[in-house]
Design an enzyme around this catalytic site. Structure first.
Site, PDB file in Angstrom:
ATOM      1  N   ASP A   8       6.102   5.010  12.683  1.00  0.00           N
ATOM      2  CA  ASP A   8       5.254   4.101  12.005  1.00  0.00           C
ATOM      3  C   ASP A   8       3.799   4.462  12.058  1.00  0.00           C
ATOM      4  OD1 ASP A   8       4.218   1.468  11.091  1.00  0.00           O
ATOM      5  OD2 ASP A   8       3.652   1.100  13.167  1.00  0.00           O
ATOM      6  N   ASP A  10       0.588   2.401  10.989  1.00  0.00           N
ATOM      7  CA  ASP A  10      -0.422   1.516  11.797  1.00  0.00           C
ATOM      8  C   ASP A  10      -0.092   0.847  12.853  1.00  0.00           C
ATOM      9  OD1 ASP A  10      -2.165   1.526   9.250  1.00  0.00           O
ATOM     10  OD2 ASP A  10      -0.587   0.424   8.212  1.00  0.00           O
TER      11      ASP A  10
HETATM   12  C1  XBP Z   1       1.169  -2.401   8.748  1.00  0.00           C
HETATM   13  C2  XBP Z   1       0.870  -3.232   7.488  1.00  0.00           C
HETATM   14  C3  XBP Z   1      -0.008  -2.643   6.558  1.00  0.00           C
HETATM   15  C4  XBP Z   1      -1.360  -2.477   6.579  1.00  0.00           C
HETATM   16  C5  XBP Z   1      -2.058  -2.518   5.448  1.00  0.00           C
HETATM   17  O1  XBP Z   1       2.536  -2.515   9.095  1.00  0.00           O
HETATM   18  O2  XBP Z   1       1.130  -4.233   7.559  1.00  0.00           O
HETATM   19  O3  XBP Z   1       0.293  -3.669   5.236  1.00  0.00           O
HETATM   20  O4  XBP Z   1      -1.855  -3.546   7.472  1.00  0.00           O
HETATM   21  O5  XBP Z   1      -1.584  -1.495   4.420  1.00  0.00           O
HETATM   22  P1  XBP Z   1       3.477  -1.511   9.810  1.00  0.00           P
HETATM   23  P2  XBP Z   1      -1.585  -1.620   3.015  1.00  0.00           P
HETATM   24  O6  XBP Z   1       2.666  -0.731  10.959  1.00  0.00           O
HETATM   25  O7  XBP Z   1       4.719  -2.316  10.454  1.00  0.00           O
HETATM   26  O8  XBP Z   1       4.024  -0.370   8.844  1.00  0.00           O
HETATM   27  O9  XBP Z   1      -2.729  -2.454   2.557  1.00  0.00           O
HETATM   28  O10 XBP Z   1      -1.599  -0.060   2.411  1.00  0.00           O
HETATM   29  O11 XBP Z   1      -0.362  -2.413   2.448  1.00  0.00           O
HETATM   30 MG    MG Z   2       2.658  -0.801  13.019  1.00  0.00          MG
END
Ligand code: XBP
Ligand code: MG
Length: 227
Positions: A8, A10
């Protein structure tokens, strides 16, 4: 036999969510909206994965007359992505402890390294440049991101896409996540999952994870193979 690690982005590779939150708030201001997401609000909104989906979740609490159309949400999100790219281009982020070492160790051992993320592709590129100083395709063999699948985490689709692009079965790969939505997505795709909670997910329950650690520091390929 362990053949690939799927990360992952983020919260797992880096603590990105404060940069996302700043970009959202700046995009709201640019559009003349009085929306503002505090850290407390954002912790709740993060239960909805995906930026466009998160904005839609937010406006469900507003009167119908104040809600934006899907096109307006898409335009807001486009600006948010540009603003997020600017924040990362200023060098605002570092990798979480242990990430660089594990990625390098895996690559040297001949394992593939992939990404399965809800965030969109330009943000993965921005992070690779900010944190590694290299293009994302030099770090990762495959990248499954954002709107490349219809259903975002906790659905398994994004991990399934990463597995398909790797050409590997789930039992030869391990997923790395920081959130319950992410861990559920990886588990639903049949992966073993290592969870390193992040600043916004440290209150979540990860009892379905194979391994729960504060960081990836010291984690070896032998540890992973034994999961
Ligand atoms: C991370 C997210 C992303 C970011 C925003 O989830 O939910 O939506 O917060 O990104 P994970 P975008 O780490 O579980 O993948 O604005 O590009 O959608
Ligand atoms: Mg995440």
């Amino acid at each position: 036999m362990l053949k690939a690690l799927i990360f992952d982005v983020d919260g797992t590779l880096a603590e990105t969510e404060e940069a996302h939150r700043a970009a959202f708030n700046q995009a709201f201001g640019d559009a003349g909206l009085d929306w503002h997401w505090s850290m407390e609000t954002y912790r709740i909104l993060l239960r909805t994965t995906g930026g466009k989906e998160r904005m839609r979740a937010h406006q469900m609490g507003l009167p119908v007359s104040e809600r934006l159309s899907d096109n307006q949400i898409a335009a807001l999100h486009k600006n948010k992505t540009a603003l997020y790219g600017d924040i990362l281009a200023s060098g605002a982020l570092v990798l979480r402890p242990g990430v660089a070492d594990l990625v390098e160790t895996a690559r040297k051992a001949g394992l593939k390294v992939g990404v399965a993320t809800t965030t969109n592709l330009p943000n993965v590129e921005a992070l690779a440049q900010c944190c590694w100083g290299r293009p994302a395709d030099e770090i990762f063999d495959v990248i499954a991101a954002g709107d490349q699948v219809a259903a975002k985490k906790p659905a398994p689709d994004i991990f399934n896409l990463a597995l398909a692009r790797l050409g590997l079965p789930a039992d030869q790969c391990i997923g790395f996540e920081d959130s319950l939505n992410g861990a559920q997505s990886a588990r639903a795709a049949g992966l073993r999952v290592v969870v390193t909670p992040s600043i916004y997910t440290d209150d979540q329950d990860f009892n379905t994870a194979q391994l729960l650690r504060p960081s990836l520091v010291g984690l070896t390929l032998a540890d992973l193979a034994a999961l």
